[in-house]
Scaffold this active site. Structure first.
Site, PDB file in Angstrom:
ATOM      1  N   HIS A 119     103.731   3.588   1.645  1.00  0.00           N
ATOM      2  CA  HIS A 119     104.465   2.324   1.593  1.00  0.00           C
ATOM      3  C   HIS A 119     105.676   2.356   2.517  1.00  0.00           C
ATOM      4  CE1 HIS A 119     105.650  -1.396  -0.773  1.00  0.00           C
ATOM      5  NE2 HIS A 119     104.360  -1.535  -0.571  1.00  0.00           N
ATOM      6  N   ASP A 128     108.982 -12.393   3.869  1.00  0.00           N
ATOM      7  CA  ASP A 128     109.610 -11.086   3.715  1.00  0.00           C
ATOM      8  C   ASP A 128     110.987 -11.143   4.366  1.00  0.00           C
ATOM      9  OD1 ASP A 128     109.885  -8.052   3.632  1.00  0.00           O
ATOM     10  OD2 ASP A 128     107.811  -8.284   2.950  1.00  0.00           O
ATOM     11  N   HIS A 176     107.626 -12.016  -0.833  1.00  0.00           N
ATOM     12  CA  HIS A 176     107.451 -10.569  -0.757  1.00  0.00           C
ATOM     13  C   HIS A 176     108.752  -9.860  -0.387  1.00  0.00           C
ATOM     14  CE1 HIS A 176     105.257  -6.846   0.767  1.00  0.00           C
ATOM     15  NE2 HIS A 176     104.697  -7.070  -0.399  1.00  0.00           N
ATOM     16  N   GLU A 220     108.024   5.870   0.180  1.00  0.00           N
ATOM     17  CA  GLU A 220     108.843   4.711   0.539  1.00  0.00           C
ATOM     18  C   GLU A 220     109.905   5.096   1.569  1.00  0.00           C
ATOM     19  OE1 GLU A 220     108.332   1.727  -0.652  1.00  0.00           O
ATOM     20  OE2 GLU A 220     107.248   1.974  -2.537  1.00  0.00           O
TER      21      GLU A 220
END
Length: 465
Positions: A150, A181, A371, A399
């Site tokens: 991710h 986003d 998002h 992440e």
């Protein structure tokens, strides 16, 4: 008699007084790149993100490193690959590496017919146009359910284009719909080197990471020993960042990675930044399912008098929402689970909501989806990230984030413009009753929620979402 306060007194004081009275700011000690304010740009929308991405690719001369959850086999995915191959044809020395999640690349879309996934497109392009564009599949876990790649960030020469978005038609606003986003462009050679170096050092050089254009591909089972080794390396993975003193009027930009339940540098940094808040926090998350440590810190901030704004997508703006006019599938339960989480959070904080100290915003714009992720803290710190701020991101996925510290307040105009633009399509909840009553949910949803709650499976699902 000792003047040192008793433990109970100290805990009470920490609730009532700013944290700065007790500890030096941890964010001030983060190593960082010094970036001129003029080299940091907040892009307005998906169309600007798309045009900037393709403009950078068209000008690329040395390197392109793209890291995202997926690059979809659709019009936008093919347009991107076409642009990358065209850039290689123009620049013989251009190196192009793409990193996507291994599991996500080898399956079809949820709810659709079984397929070879996006990997089939990568093989087709390599067969027709050669292997100058290398697409790597990264398996950070043995199963997609237990974690994915991710990490986000596109490095093109000395520019970093950062967003939580992946690449497909809806993220790039094609065919009349978009998934919103956040989008930031940072031009800095050192930062670009650091992010490209991370991808090479921890991803490309791993035996678990495979070129997806090759056939046949090994099975995930065959890769399990290498995946275990990759996980061990990722638990200590970090970006190379200098510890030089920063100029007085620069923007301090720190890339941070995080993986695993313990010793996760990104999680620790996010919590430290939240604890240091003095006046205001703005938190973005697409799926309302905050980890327990984040909920605890937000509660402490409210008791100290901080103002907190949380923006989430309305359930109809969720990726998995299924309109009542379409056949229901179990995946369509997720938006209702997230709304139930929001209701449970809002109910005990209704007093804070009534006096405007806690503001919960629901974003909705037609049939488009939401998002956004990240943080704005006071007027000095911004976190741009792909981290959903949920238990899955906190413990399972690999992440990353960029922490932007702006002590001279040069980016305030950009942050406030972004926040104002987002609120144009958002509604502030005045009370938790403003949310839909679960009794009015579709029948299939009510039945599933009752079953899950009866055996407490809803708690387990929340930990995996």
């Amino acid at each position: 008699m000792s003047s040192r306060p008793a433990p109970l007194t100290r805990r009470l004081a920490r609730r009532l007084l700013p944290l700065g009275r007790f500890a030096k700011s941890q964010s001030a000690t983060l190593p960082a790149f010094a970036v001129a304010a003029g080299d940091v740009q907040t892009l307005d929308d998906p169309a600007a993100f798309r045009s900037t991405l393709f403009a950078l690719i068209a000008q690329a001369s040395r390197r392109i490193v793209l890291v995202a959850l997926y690059l979809q086999d659709d019009d936008s995915g093919r347009e991107l690959l076409d642009a990358l191959y065209a850039a290689c044809a123009r620049q013989p020395g251009l190196a192009v590496d793409i990193y996507v999640d291994w599991h996500r690349a080898r399956r079809g879309l949820i709810g659709k017919a079984a397929s070879e996934g996006n990997a089939a497109m990568y093989r087709d392009y390599a067969a027709r146009l050669g292997d100058r564009v290398a697409v790597y599949g990264v398996p950070v876990q043995n199963r997609e359910l237990f974690g994915v790649l991710h990490v986000k960030g596109f490095v093109i020469d000395d520019a970093v284009l950062y967003s939580g978005a992946s690449v497909n038609d809806v993220y790039l606003a094609r065919h009349g719909r978009y998934r919103l986003d956040r989008y930031h462009l940072v031009r800095h050679a050192g930062l670009a080197d650091s992010m490209a170096g991370f991808a090479q050092r921890y991803l490309r050089d791993s035996d678990a990471v495979q070129r997806l254009s090759r056939s046949p591909l090994p099975s995930t089972r065959e890769l399990q020993p290498a995946i275990r080794q990759l996980r061990k390396q990722l638990q200590h993975a970090h970006y190379q960042v200098p510890r030089h003193p920063l100029p007085e009027h620069g923007i301090a930009v720190t890339p941070i990675a995080g993986f695993g339940r313990s010793g996760n540098q990104l999680n620790d940094t996010l919590l430290a930044l939240l604890r240091e808040a003095r006046q205001r926090v703005v938190l973005f998350t697409p799926y309302f399912n905050l980890p327990r440590p984040v909920r605890a810190v937000l509660g402490q901030l409210l008791r100290r008098g901080c103002t907190i704004d949380i923006m989430v997508g309305d359930k109809t703006a969720n990726d998995f929402y299924i309109p009542p006019t379409e056949p229901f599938r179990k995946i369509g339960l997720l938006p209702y689970l997230y709304e139930s989480n929001l209701r449970r959070f809002a109910r005990p904080h209704r007093t804070h909501m009534l006096r405007g100290q806690l503001n919960l915003w629901l974003w909705r714009d037609g049939d488009n989806s939401y998002h956004l992720k990240g943080l704005l803290i006071d007027q000095e710190v911004a976190v741009v990230t792909g981290n959903n701020l949920n238990p899955r991101a906190w413990a399972l996925d690999l992440e990353n984030a960029l922490v932007l510290r702006d002590p001279s307040h040069q980016l305030i105009g950009q942050h406030e413009a972004e926040w104002a633009a987002l609120r144009r399509h958002a509604t502030r909840l005045t009370d938790y009753h403003t949310l839909d009553n679960p009794r009015r949910y579709p029948l299939e949803v009510r039945k599933l929620l009752r079953r899950l709650s009866r055996v407490r499976l809803d708690r387990l699902i929340n930990r995996l979402l």
